[in-house]
Design a protein around this motif. Sequence first.
Motif, PDB file in Angstrom:
ATOM      1  N   LEU A   3      48.817   5.203 -42.540  1.00 58.58           N
ATOM      2  CA  LEU A   3      48.191   4.397 -43.594  1.00 58.58           C
ATOM      3  C   LEU A   3      47.941   2.973 -43.113  1.00 58.58           C
ATOM      4  N   ALA A   4      48.888   2.411 -42.369  1.00 55.38           N
ATOM      5  CA  ALA A   4      48.743   1.033 -41.897  1.00 55.38           C
ATOM      6  C   ALA A   4      47.650   0.902 -40.846  1.00 55.38           C
ATOM      7  N   LEU A   5      47.507   1.919 -39.980  1.00 53.67           N
ATOM      8  CA  LEU A   5      46.520   1.845 -38.906  1.00 53.67           C
ATOM      9  C   LEU A   5      45.144   2.355 -39.320  1.00 53.67           C
ATOM     10  N   ALA A   6      45.052   2.940 -40.494  1.00 59.17           N
ATOM     11  CA  ALA A   6      43.766   3.461 -40.966  1.00 59.17           C
ATOM     12  C   ALA A   6      42.839   2.312 -41.322  1.00 59.17           C
ATOM     13  N   ILE A   9      46.722  11.995 -44.908  1.00 61.69           N
ATOM     14  CA  ILE A   9      47.417  11.631 -43.669  1.00 61.69           C
ATOM     15  C   ILE A   9      46.870  12.393 -42.464  1.00 61.69           C
ATOM     16  N   ALA A  10      46.719  13.712 -42.580  1.00 63.33           N
ATOM     17  CA  ALA A  10      46.228  14.505 -41.442  1.00 63.33           C
ATOM     18  C   ALA A  10      44.847  14.043 -40.972  1.00 63.33           C
ATOM     19  N   PRO A  11      43.863  13.839 -41.872  1.00 61.71           N
ATOM     20  CA  PRO A  11      42.564  13.336 -41.399  1.00 61.71           C
ATOM     21  C   PRO A  11      42.652  11.933 -40.769  1.00 61.71           C
ATOM     22  N   LEU A  12      43.514  11.069 -41.305  1.00 62.93           N
ATOM     23  CA  LEU A  12      43.674   9.736 -40.726  1.00 62.93           C
ATOM     24  C   LEU A  12      44.258   9.821 -39.320  1.00 62.93           C
ATOM     25  N   GLU A  13      45.259  10.684 -39.130  1.00 63.07           N
ATOM     26  CA  GLU A  13      45.848  10.850 -37.808  1.00 63.07           C
ATOM     27  C   GLU A  13      44.849  11.468 -36.833  1.00 63.07           C
ATOM     28  N   GLN A  14      44.044  12.417 -37.308  1.00 62.45           N
ATOM     29  CA  GLN A  14      43.033  13.031 -36.450  1.00 62.45           C
ATOM     30  C   GLN A  14      41.987  11.996 -36.019  1.00 62.45           C
ATOM     31  N   ALA A  15      41.547  11.160 -36.950  1.00 60.34           N
ATOM     32  CA  ALA A  15      40.564  10.122 -36.623  1.00 60.34           C
ATOM     33  C   ALA A  15      41.141   9.128 -35.617  1.00 60.34           C
ATOM     34  N   ALA A  25      43.514   9.775 -33.397  1.00 63.35           N
ATOM     35  CA  ALA A  25      43.604  10.470 -32.109  1.00 63.35           C
ATOM     36  C   ALA A  25      42.245  10.498 -31.407  1.00 63.35           C
ATOM     37  N   GLU A  26      41.182  10.700 -32.172  1.00 63.66           N
ATOM     38  CA  GLU A  26      39.836  10.697 -31.590  1.00 63.66           C
ATOM     39  C   GLU A  26      39.461   9.311 -31.071  1.00 63.66           C
ATOM     40  N   ARG A  27      39.775   8.257 -31.840  1.00 64.08           N
ATOM     41  CA  ARG A  27      39.509   6.890 -31.384  1.00 64.08           C
ATOM     42  C   ARG A  27      40.297   6.576 -30.119  1.00 64.08           C
ATOM     43  N   ASP A  28      41.562   7.004 -30.093  1.00 58.19           N
ATOM     44  CA  ASP A  28      42.398   6.766 -28.921  1.00 58.19           C
ATOM     45  C   ASP A  28      41.851   7.492 -27.700  1.00 58.19           C
ATOM     46  N   ALA A  29      41.351   8.716 -27.891  1.00 59.51           N
ATOM     47  CA  ALA A  29      40.796   9.485 -26.765  1.00 59.51           C
ATOM     48  C   ALA A  29      39.568   8.791 -26.193  1.00 59.51           C
ATOM     49  N   VAL A  30      38.729   8.242 -27.060  1.00 61.12           N
ATOM     50  CA  VAL A  30      37.541   7.523 -26.597  1.00 61.12           C
ATOM     51  C   VAL A  30      37.957   6.274 -25.826  1.00 61.12           C
ATOM     52  N   ARG A  31      38.906   5.536 -26.357  1.00 62.82           N
ATOM     53  CA  ARG A  31      39.372   4.326 -25.679  1.00 62.82           C
ATOM     54  C   ARG A  31      40.031   4.661 -24.346  1.00 62.82           C
TER      55      ARG A  31
END
Length: 143
Positions: free
Chosen positions: A4-7, A110-116, A118-124
């Motif tokens: 929630l904080a990182l979303a 929570i699950a969609p926020l964590e998935q998003a 993870a995708e941002r982290d993979a791109v970075r």
Amino acid sequence: MRALALAGPDALDAAWQAWEPKPAVQAIRGPEAGLVMVRARTDGGGARFNLGEATVTRATVRLHGEPLAADTVGTSYLLGTDLEHARLAAIFDGLLCDGQQRERVLTEVIAPLEQAKAERDAVRYAEARSTLVDFFSVAREHE
């Protein structure tokens, strides 16, 4: 709470707009922004020192009414000064505290926020990896 904080605030707002039925939300504290002192230690366990200040926003809300089994309280602390982000994070924290809503929040929010994330982290990671330079040494024979 980390998700929630990182979303992004827009993602939380979209999740709240889609949430039906909404419980009644009563502000208990804030949202309000302030400063906290960040402390650190030398050598991991040595003397403490003040590293600097960080801006933090906090909010505490009470949720009541349908669809909750009982009144719940949600709290959030976030880096930065986004008051609405802190309020929405506190609302979802309160929903997580309700036994009947917990699984729904974990699945739909929570699950969609964590998935998003993870995708941002993979791109970075891929962007950073593309700049990797491999250093090697060449041994020369001296004649």
